[in-house]
Motif scaffolding. Structure first.
Motif, short mmCIF file in Angstrom:
data_model
loop_
_atom_site.label_atom_id
_atom_site.label_comp_id
_atom_site.label_asym_id
_atom_site.label_seq_id
_atom_site.Cartn_x
_atom_site.Cartn_y
_atom_site.Cartn_z
N ALA A 344 -6.72 -5.83 7.49
CA ALA A 344 -6.57 -6.93 8.46
C ALA A 344 -5.54 -7.94 7.97
CB ALA A 344 -7.92 -7.61 8.70
N ASP A 345 -5.46 -8.15 6.65
CA ASP A 345 -4.54 -9.17 6.13
C ASP A 345 -3.19 -8.60 5.72
OD1 ASP A 345 -5.42 -7.72 3.98
OD2 ASP A 345 -5.82 -9.45 2.69
N HIS A 346 -2.90 -7.38 6.09
CA HIS A 346 -1.59 -6.80 5.76
C HIS A 346 -0.50 -7.60 6.47
CE1 HIS A 346 1.72 -3.86 5.59
NE2 HIS A 346 1.06 -3.28 4.59
N PRO A 347 0.62 -7.89 5.80
CA PRO A 347 1.67 -8.71 6.43
C PRO A 347 2.26 -8.09 7.69
CG PRO A 347 2.46 -7.73 4.38
CD PRO A 347 0.98 -7.51 4.42
N PHE A 348 2.12 -6.77 7.86
CA PHE A 348 2.67 -6.14 9.05
C PHE A 348 1.58 -5.49 9.90
CE2 PHE A 348 6.16 -6.03 5.91
CZ PHE A 348 7.08 -6.82 6.60
N ASN A 349 0.39 -6.10 9.89
CA ASN A 349 -0.69 -5.68 10.77
C ASN A 349 -0.72 -6.62 11.97
OD1 ASN A 349 -3.04 -5.07 12.15
ND2 ASN A 349 -4.30 -4.87 10.31
N PRO A 350 -0.25 -6.16 13.13
CA PRO A 350 -0.18 -7.07 14.30
C PRO A 350 -1.52 -7.24 15.01
CG PRO A 350 0.61 -4.90 14.92
CD PRO A 350 0.27 -4.82 13.45
N PHE A 351 -2.56 -6.46 14.58
CA PHE A 351 -3.81 -6.45 15.35
C PHE A 351 -4.83 -7.45 14.83
CE2 PHE A 351 -2.16 -2.01 14.99
CZ PHE A 351 -1.55 -1.97 16.23
N GLY A 352 -4.67 -7.92 13.60
CA GLY A 352 -5.58 -8.92 13.06
C GLY A 352 -6.90 -8.36 12.60
N GLU A 353 -7.07 -7.08 12.59
CA GLU A 353 -8.29 -6.47 12.07
C GLU A 353 -7.95 -5.10 11.46
OE1 GLU A 353 -10.94 -4.60 15.23
OE2 GLU A 353 -9.91 -6.18 16.40
N GLU A 354 -8.80 -4.64 10.58
CA GLU A 354 -8.54 -3.39 9.86
C GLU A 354 -8.65 -2.20 10.80
OE1 GLU A 354 -11.05 -1.07 6.55
OE2 GLU A 354 -10.07 -2.91 5.78
N ASP A 435 7.22 -1.85 -8.04
CA ASP A 435 8.26 -1.56 -7.04
C ASP A 435 7.70 -1.37 -5.64
OD1 ASP A 435 6.98 0.80 -7.51
OD2 ASP A 435 8.79 2.04 -7.48
N CYS A 436 6.40 -1.65 -5.42
CA CYS A 436 5.80 -1.42 -4.11
C CYS A 436 6.39 -2.38 -3.08
CB CYS A 436 4.29 -1.59 -4.19
SG CYS A 436 3.46 -1.34 -2.59
N VAL A 437 6.66 -1.83 -1.89
CA VAL A 437 7.21 -2.61 -0.79
C VAL A 437 6.27 -2.46 0.41
CG1 VAL A 437 9.15 -2.95 0.79
CG2 VAL A 437 9.57 -2.25 -1.58
N PRO A 438 5.69 -3.55 0.93
CA PRO A 438 4.86 -3.44 2.15
C PRO A 438 5.69 -2.87 3.31
CG PRO A 438 4.55 -5.56 1.09
CD PRO A 438 5.70 -4.92 0.40
N ILE A 439 5.08 -2.00 4.08
CA ILE A 439 5.79 -1.25 5.12
C ILE A 439 5.42 -1.78 6.50
CG2 ILE A 439 6.20 1.00 6.13
CD1 ILE A 439 7.34 0.64 3.30
N ASN A 440 6.44 -2.05 7.31
CA ASN A 440 6.23 -2.39 8.72
C ASN A 440 6.43 -1.10 9.52
OD1 ASN A 440 6.08 -3.39 11.29
ND2 ASN A 440 8.00 -4.56 11.17
N TYR A 441 5.31 -0.42 9.80
CA TYR A 441 5.42 0.88 10.47
C TYR A 441 5.70 0.72 11.96
CZ TYR A 441 4.60 5.89 10.94
OH TYR A 441 4.77 7.23 11.15
N PHE A 442 5.48 -0.48 12.51
CA PHE A 442 5.61 -0.67 13.96
C PHE A 442 6.95 -1.30 14.37
CE2 PHE A 442 1.12 -1.07 12.76
CZ PHE A 442 0.60 0.01 13.45
#
Length: 897
Positions: A344-354, A435-442
């Motif tokens: 839910a708290d992922h920087p590229f989670n647009p839904f606001g929940e897991e 080296d991890c990079v958060p991914i914006n899959y959408f």
């Protein structure tokens, strides 16, 4: 598996050795004061016995140097694949094919591994350069610049040459020459693509006691793209449900969603419902109809007369082949049930929940670029031999060759699925990795994201062959009808292969339960076997110069083989030739054939792959028995299924029985004319084959059989399909070969050579054993209902060659007969017969010291017939090509000699 008939073998060997020894003694002491005229003896493929009659009891088709030079083709594979007796074969057509730059020869439609390829009568090493190694010869490892002529034996020859000669033998003879020869070639299609160029330089010199020949060659053939041919612009099976904006199900918003074009996917307002078919994508756009191929090679051959009776030969080859295939950008598999969870708290989670286990994210990641497969294949071959004649005229030979292929296979612009799982997962877990990079899959991927996700896989594999042969041939004794000819020999051969796939691709995933990368994993494998063999061959003249018998002779051969893998086998061959008059030869042969399981087929290493197939259960299967439980909402994405294939260590050898009956007419009243017609029948038992992905899917859907080989998830998507080689069935092929050749020299209009060569397939039957023991009979002649396997009844080729003064010209026409894509339909000929027409003209300068040729292939721009079975590029890439009209220019210069 047949047991050894040692008595027959020993009888022939003892007889030959004893009479040979007596003959040496008698002829050494005999006077040579009154020697008769001796005609040159020749060896014809299919026999080790030298004889004065080039027309053998077995059907042989020869491509002369003039035949080879009369085309605009720049590879042996392309030339041989146009012969009427050759069926669907691997070539450079289509990224979705399985050739990976390989060129194969498929005699009688029985498969490339059932035809034996020889060079100067000796075996060639098996190919590699795909995802692993091959079990047949890659003709792209044999440079065309060294070829002088080609003999095609359209008959079984296991007793003469050993295993793999079930469908026939291709014997390539290298050229011999004095002086320099330079060839330069260039060509392009009428659409300005598919450019091809070739350059070769050959030098040969004959000395007092020997000769040397060196040839170097470079060939570069360029690609043709799908969008540049009307036929391949749009896939017939519609576009893929994936697209660059995504197709998302199982999200907290529900339904089937896609990202609005131009949005970054960080807000619920950035999404809209997925609209089918408007949101589909053509994943075959800007892929290859014909892939690029680059080759360079150097060949050296030397001969030296050591003594009057001993002659030495040596050969060396280096050949490099580079090829590639182009695919759409990767669409990784992201499933909530396989460990992919967006917190839910992922920087590229647009839904606001897991997200939950029902998450299914499908998106084509254009930012990574198109996927590319690269092959680099290096072939080395070293050979040396001694041969000579005894004082009685008997010939002997000892020959050793070592060949190897070393190959690399690179898969570029794939995805590291572990990095994807980490970049979509817990923020703390990602932060803990430097080296991890958060991914914006959408939304659009940044350069940092693509660099983190991209994975380039690297495989290494190869094949090795050691081959030692010893042969002896000569005349045993005189009979009233002539001399009994004898040949005998020994062969030791060792074959080995290895496959070292990318380690990380094959590793077990930690952060997801699917795969470490989007590349198909497979287990490392290696294998080897060796064998030794003895053979005896006799040619016995029975009658001569009698009423209705100008001459009558028989051939007989037997070969004993012992394999380290399964034991021994003995195979025989018999032939008869009857000339009621001198102008007519009536011939017949019977041959036992044999093929041991190859290393590729018998090594139990699992290989994950994507197999091209159309799922009959897509859309729910419309009530098909094997589609029960598949949701109607399921729709196959693309035309490939995830599969696992593996070798089978329990395989048994294949055996065959080959029959042929024919006639050859060479009338003296019409000099230069020869007519031949031959009937053949080949029955292969315990055929080593796999069912194939499409056949498994069809059997399951329509009959409920083989469904245990298919795994599906709850949504209906195929998660795995199992396939592999088994001794599954019996295969029978039967048909007719017809050849007419007429050469007319010295007319006022010049010299002419007319050739017609045709093949008619009357029967091609597969008998498959089902799980319950019943047998399914498939009649495949005249059909094209299997992917990339068109089997027309008729194939033919004709040509006219003309020469007068400084000019020569050639016209040829080639026909591929009609086939039926749906044998259950009474309407035959779904795919019509097509004709290709080629023409070329040559001007010869300065007594043929130089020449220039202009030619056009496919002058009427014939495109392949549309195929509904081959839905990705819309035609059978193993039978037809989509180049269209192709013009070329060739320059040849010769100096010295």
């Amino acid at each position: 598996m047949k047991r050894s008939r040692h008595s027959l073998l020993m009888l022939g060997t003892i007889l030959g050795s004893s009479v040979f020894a007596a003959s040496v003694q008698a002829q050494t002491s005999a006077s040579s004061a009154d020697e008769p005229m001796v005609f040159e003896e020749v060896s014809v493929v299919g026999s080790r016995i030298k004889r004065q009659d080039e027309v053998s009891n077995s059907p042989v088709f020869t491509l002369s140097g003039d035949d080879l030079n009369a085309t605009g083709l720049v590879s042996m594979g392309e030339m041989l694949q146009e012969l009427p007796g050759v069926g669907f074969s691997l070539n450079s057509n289509g990224s979705g094919g399985v050739s990976h730059g390989t060129s194969s020869i498929n005699l009688r439609n029985l498969g490339a591994n059932r035809a034996l390829v020889l060079v100067n009568g000796h075996r060639w090493v098996a190919g590699s350069g795909t995802r692993g190694f091959r079990d047949f010869v890659d003709l792209n490892t044999i440079p065309q610049s060294i070829v002088g002529r080609v003999e095609v034996l359209k008959d079984g020859a296991t007793a003469i040459y050993g295993a793999d000669a079930i469908a026939g033998v291709i014997n390539i003879h290298t050229k011999k020459m004095d002086g320099f020869e330079v060839n330069a070639y260039g060509g392009s299609t009428s659409r300005g693509d598919g450019e091809s160029m070739s350059f070769d330089l050959t030098w040969g010199q004959t000395f007092d006691r020997g000769s040397v020949l060196v040839s170097a060659m470079y060939t570069d053939q360029q690609e043709i793209y799908t969008e540049d041919r009307e036929l391949t612009r749009e896939p017939l099976n519609s576009w893929s449900t994936t697209n660059p904006n995504g197709r998302y199900t199982g999200t907290p918003l529900g339904g089937v969603l896609t990202t609005i074009a131009g949005r970054d996917g960080t807000s619920v307002d950035d999404f809209r419902p997925y609209v089918d078919p408007a949101d589909r994508t053509n994943i075959y756009d800007h892929t290859y109809v014909t892939g690029p191929l680059r080759r360079y090679a150097i060949w050296g051959q030397a001969e030296y007369q050591i003594t009057e009776g001993i002659h030495a030969t040596a050969e060396i080859l280096y050949n490099n082949r580079r090829s590639d295939q182009l695919f759409s950008p990767i669409t990784p598999r992201v499933r909530g049930g396989e460990g992919y969870v967006l917190p839910a708290d992922h920087p590229f989670n647009p839904f606001g929940e897991e997200t939950g286990s029902s998450l299914n994210l499908t998106r084509q990641l254009d930012e990574l670029g198109q996927r590319v497969n690269l092959q680099n294949v290096e072939t080395w071959r070293f050979a040396a031999g001694l041969d000579g004649e005894f004082s009685n005229g008997w010939s002997w030979e000892v020959f050793y060759s070592y060949g190897k292929n070393d190959s690399t296979f690179d898969s570029l612009n794939q995805i590291n699925m572990e990095h994807l799982a980490l970049g979509l997962g817990s923020n703390d877990a990602c932060a803990a990795v430097s080296d991890c990079v958060p991914i914006n899959y959408f939304g659009p991927l940044t350069e940092a994201m693509t660099d983190y996700l991209r994975y380039d896989a690297h495989d290494e594999h190869g094949t090795r062959q050691h081959d030692l042969t010893a042969n002896i041939t000569g005349d045993l004794f005189e009979m009233p009808a002539g001399t009994v000819g004898f040949a005998g020999g020994f062969e030791y051969r060792r074959e080995s292969a290895f496959d070292n796939p990318d380690y990380f691709v094959g590793a077990s995933p930690v952060l997801n339960s699917y795969r470490t990368t989007s590349s198909a994993p497979r287990e490392a494998s290696s294998g080897s076997y060796d064998l030794y063999e003895f053979y005896t061959e006799l040619n016995v003249p029975l009658l001569k110069d009698m009423p209705l018998v100008h001459d009558l002779n028989i051939d007989a051969a037997v070969r004993y083989s012992h394999y380290s893998t399964f034991g021994d086998t003995t195979n025989t061959k018999f032939g008869i030739g009857w000339r009621p008059v001198e102008d007519l030869l009536i011939r017949a042969t019977f041959a036992e054939g044999f093929r041991a399981p190859s290393i590729l087929e018998s090594t139990p290493a699992e290989r994950a792959t994507n197999l091209v197939a159309n799922d009959p259960c897509s859309g729910g299967g419309a009530g098909l028995v094997g589609c029960a439980g598949v949701p109607a909402t399921y729709e196959q994405a693309g035309n490939a299924v995830t599969a696992t294939v593996s070798g089978n260590p329990d395989l048994q050898p294949e055996t065959s029985r080959n029959y042929s009956v024919g006639a050859v007419l060479t009338p003296k009243a019409v000099p230069g004319l020869s007519l031949s017609v031959d009937w053949y029948r080949i029955k292969v038992s315990d055929t080593i084959t796999s069912l194939g992905s499409q056949r498994i899917l069809n059997l399951c859907a329509n009959t409920g059989d083989k469904c245990d080989l298919i795994s599906r998830d709850a949504a209906g998507e195929i998660t795995n399909l199992l396939d592999g080689p088994v001794n599954l069935n019996t295969t029978t092929v039967e048909g007719w070969d017809m050849t007419a050749r007429y050469q007319v020299d010295g007319t006022d209009m010049g010299d002419f050579t007319f050739l017609i060569d045709a093949s008619y397939l009357t029967n091609y039957t597969d008998e498959l054993v089902n799980d319950d023991g019943s047998i399914t009979v498939q009649e495949r002649e005249g059909t094209s209902n299997v992917l990339r396997e068109s089997i027309p009844k008729w194939r033919g080729k004709g040509s006219i060659q003309w020469h007068k003064g400084n000019w020569s010209a050639n016209y040829s026409a080639r026909m591929i007969g009609s086939t039926d894509e749906d044998p259950s339909d009474t309407t035959a000929g779904d795919i019509p017969a097509i004709w290709y027409h080629d023409i070329a003209a040559t001007y010869h300068f300065r007594d043929d010291a130089m020449s220039i040729t202009m030619g056009v292939e496919n002058i009427f721009d014939q495109q392949p017939p549309v195929s509904l079975v081959n839905t990705n590029v819309n035609f059978d890439i193993n039978t037809y090509n989509a180049k269209g009209t192709f013009g070329y220019l060739r320059f040849t210069a010769r100096f010295g000699g």
